[in-house]
Design a protein around this motif. Structure first.
Motif, mmCIF file in Angstrom:
data_model
loop_
_atom_site.group_PDB
_atom_site.id
_atom_site.type_symbol
_atom_site.label_atom_id
_atom_site.label_comp_id
_atom_site.label_asym_id
_atom_site.label_seq_id
_atom_site.Cartn_x
_atom_site.Cartn_y
_atom_site.Cartn_z
ATOM 1 N N ASN A 154 0.826 -1.209 0.000
ATOM 2 C CA ASN A 154 0.000 0.000 0.000
ATOM 3 C C ASN A 154 0.858 1.255 0.000
ATOM 4 N N GLU A 155 1.945 1.241 0.743
ATOM 5 C CA GLU A 155 2.830 2.408 0.786
ATOM 6 C C GLU A 155 3.532 2.632 -0.547
ATOM 7 N N ARG A 190 -1.945 10.257 -11.134
ATOM 8 C CA ARG A 190 -3.306 10.787 -11.273
ATOM 9 C C ARG A 190 -3.365 11.839 -12.383
ATOM 10 N N ARG A 192 -6.620 1.326 -4.321
ATOM 11 C CA ARG A 192 -5.988 1.597 -3.037
ATOM 12 C C ARG A 192 -6.702 0.840 -1.921
ATOM 13 N N GLN A 193 -8.026 0.777 -1.984
ATOM 14 C CA GLN A 193 -8.789 0.029 -0.980
ATOM 15 C C GLN A 193 -8.439 -1.458 -1.029
ATOM 16 N N SER A 197 -5.565 -2.685 -1.875
ATOM 17 C CA SER A 197 -4.243 -2.869 -1.260
ATOM 18 C C SER A 197 -4.361 -2.920 0.261
ATOM 19 N N LEU A 218 1.708 6.837 -6.831
ATOM 20 C CA LEU A 218 0.647 7.785 -7.201
ATOM 21 C C LEU A 218 1.089 9.227 -6.997
ATOM 22 N N GLU A 219 1.768 9.487 -5.888
ATOM 23 C CA GLU A 219 2.138 10.859 -5.560
ATOM 24 C C GLU A 219 3.403 11.316 -6.288
ATOM 25 N N ILE A 249 -9.027 4.353 -9.157
ATOM 26 C CA ILE A 249 -7.766 4.426 -8.412
ATOM 27 C C ILE A 249 -8.030 4.226 -6.927
ATOM 28 N N ASP A 250 -9.078 4.853 -6.416
ATOM 29 C CA ASP A 250 -9.413 4.706 -4.995
ATOM 30 C C ASP A 250 -9.764 3.256 -4.652
ATOM 31 N N LEU A 278 2.299 1.743 -3.467
ATOM 32 C CA LEU A 278 1.241 2.229 -4.353
ATOM 33 C C LEU A 278 1.032 3.729 -4.164
ATOM 34 N N ASN A 279 0.942 4.167 -2.915
ATOM 35 C CA ASN A 279 0.747 5.591 -2.637
ATOM 36 C C ASN A 279 1.963 6.414 -3.072
#
Length: 209
Positions: free
Chosen positions: A140-141, A153, A173-174, A176, A147-148, A169-170, A143-144
């Protein structure tokens, strides 16, 4: 529904004090099965009416393919298919150009082996620059982070259909977070490779809504 909306019936939304014309989001249609929900949504779209419903196929969308290609490349810098997908989706390279570039690279190598195809491409360079930061991060980290730091995005919304793509995309993330929760319950490590395998099984079961 189209006639109802066209007549501007006034409604009083819950929690509000003023009446206003009914909007598509005020209307819900109940169906007995998911298949009937999908059929209804398609019929509404054909009639020019927007509809929101969960549909199978999240992992086959362009936005998911780009994100997953980036994650696969983080996992394995020798994944040439991931590189090709990144060049196509993030750098807007044509398929012909990508294939020609790959063939030229292999031709120059001859019998030698080298994984560093396209490492000088701007987006690939950005990913490789971030690679050291991912060593101790969870799926998850990572992935974030992608994205950033890679502004995925911004790239994805440039393709249009903005609200749907951002919602997809959300949901990714959910998923993950759902994977990491499952790992925590089983007392196993939530690795990036494990997440990608878990996602593949989710897609095979038709649960990537």
């Amino acid at each position: 529904i189209g006639t109802f909306l066209a007549r501007n019936y006034m409604i009083l939304p819950k929690g509000e004090k003023n009446y206003r014309p009914a909007q598509p989001g005020d209307i819900a249609i109940l169906c007995r099965t998911n298949d009937k929900c999908l059929a209804m949504a398609e019929a509404l779209h054909k009639a020019g009416l927007k509809a929101a419903t969960a549909r199978v196929g999240l992992l086959s969308t362009a936005e998911a393919k780009l994100i997953l290609a980036v994650l696969r490349y983080f996992l394995n810098k020798q994944d040439s298919l991931a590189v090709a997908e990144i060049l196509y989706l993030a750098e807007n390279r044509s398929l012909t150009d990508i294939i020609d570039d790959r063939l030229d690279f292999l031709h120059e190598l001859g019998d030698n082996y080298d994984w560093r195809w396209a490492v000088e491409q701007p987006f690939i360079k950005k990913i490789n620059a971030l690679r050291p930061q991912t060593a101790e991060l969870s799926a998850n980290e990572i992935l974030n982070l992608a994205l950033e730091e890679l502004e995925l995005r911004r790239i994805i919304v440039s393709w249009g259909n903005v609200s749907q793509r951002l919602e997809n995309i959300d949901v990714l993330r959910q998923l993950s977070l759902k994977y990491e929760d499952a790992c925590n319950r089983l007392h196993t490590a939530a690795s990036l490779g494990g997440f990608l395998l878990w996602l593949a099984r989710v897609g095979e079961r038709g649960e990537d809504r």
